[in-house]
Write a protein that holds these residues in place. Structure first.
Motif: not given
Ligand SMILES: Cc1cc2nc3c(=O)[nH]c(=O)nc-3n(C[C@H](O)[C@H](O)[C@H](O)COP(=O)(O)OP(=O)(O)OC[C@H]3O[C@@H](n4cnc5c(N)ncnc54)[C@H](O)[C@@H]3O)c2cc1C
Length: 298
Positions: A124-130, A238-254
């Motif tokens: 598991a990899y802990e980050g303040a932001v993912v 179709s743009v998906r969610r861009l993230g939530s809280g401290n989790v951001i989606l970038a590129g094709e994940a979004a």
């Protein structure tokens, strides 16, 4: 604990890593493959993409330049001449970007994200932001409740590096794709200079199909021979969610792809950079990592 954990080392994740380390964030990139790895792609870097990379001081190699693009659509032929499309190979391109970041790197397949932890098969990899930059089939997006790719949201594209040469000419043929598959999309041939030609076919807004037969026929029609063939889903924009809280989606994940052209590298680089900047502001300016996705979406 890292300031930033980035899942995925494609152009979105690698650009996020470059910007994050420049901003002084302690950054870890996790990818299921050690670079260089293949990614089915036409490798076409449009002028707006290579200009953005230049402005950011990011270096990479390209092997061919489309100085003219012959387009065929609805029985109309025209030739586009303008700033060239640079054509690269993704194993080398993505590795060059990641190497420039200087970020720490781990090989693991991330299964899900829980709070600030990216949970993989090995640890598991802990980050303040993912940042979820894990592409069309993003495990991070699924952790946020997004469905896996399906023909409703994603097309399908197959490509191969073919032997032969087209000089500085590239070809985009909508009619061939429609006639051979019955679907909506196009066949392409992008020059890779003395490395051959990146040939492919992509279709969307209909059922997924095995396009290996039509691809071989496409290459043959140009006097080229296909090598290994790879297929991959491709977001229909179709743009998906861009993230939530401290989790951001970038590129094709979004879901960030131009639906009419299939161009995704531009959006991956741009949103990778924005994701790192949003993480920096949330962490170092506001001291509130949970605001990262909100800052990014703004
Ligand atoms: C056949 C084809 C041709 C294309 N041609 C072009 C083109 O010519 N020009 C253009 O601009 N765009 C093109 N695209 C679109 C472009 O390839 C993508 O939009 C772009 O790669 C998205 O970049 P990304 O960094 O968001 O994701 P990706 O490049 O998909 O990178 C995602 C990374 O995440 C890793 N990963 C995935 N899942 C996990 C996991 N669970 N755990 C850890 N790591 C994971 C992967 O190994 C990969 O390294 C094409 C797409 C296809 C399918």
């Amino acid at each position: 604990m890292y300031d930033l954990v980035i899942v995925g080392a494609g152009p979105a994740g690698a650009t996020a890593a470059i910007v994050a380390t420049r901003l002084g964030l302690r950054t870890l990139v996790v990818d299921r493959f050690k670079p260089p790895r293949e990614k089915p792609c036409g490798g076409g870097l449009t002028p707006r993409t290579w200009r953005m990379l230049e402005r950011m001081g990011i270096e990479y190699s390209w092997y061919g330049e489309c100085r003219e693009v012959r387009v065929k659509v609805a029985d109309i032929n025209y030739t586009h001449r303008g700033d060239p499309i640079r054509v690269t190979r993704r194993p080398e391109f993505d590795k060059a970007l990641l190497d420039q970041s200087g970020a720490e790197f781990a090989v693991d397949r991330v299964l899900r994200v829980e709070g600030g932890r990216a949970v993989g098969e090995r640890g598991a990899y802990e980050g303040a932001v993912v940042v979820g930059a894990d592409g069309a089939n993003s495990a991070v997006a699924r952790s946020l409740g997004e469905p896996p790719p399906s023909p409703k949201t994603h097309g399908i594209a197959f490509m191969s590096v073919a032997g032969g040469s087209l000089g500085d000419t590239c070809i985009v043929d909508f009619d061939f794709a429609h006639e051979e598959t019955g679907g909506v999309g196009y066949a392409w041939a992008f020059t890779l200079g003395d490395r051959g030609v990146d040939v492919g076919i992509g279709i969307g807004w209909g059922p997924w199909a095995d396009l290996r037969g039509p691809l071989a026929k496409w290459a043959e029609s140009l006097g080229l021979r296909t090598g290994a063939v790879m297929g991959h889903p491709l977001s229909l924009g179709s743009v998906r969610r861009l993230g939530s809280g401290n989790v951001i989606l970038a590129g094709e994940a979004a879901g960030l792809v131009d639906a009419s052209t299939g161009e995704g590298i531009y959006y991956a680089v741009a949103t990778g950079a924005l994701a790192a900047q949003a993480a920096y502001v949330a962490l170092k300016v506001r001291g509130k990592p949970a605001e990262a996705a909100g800052i990014y979406a703004e």
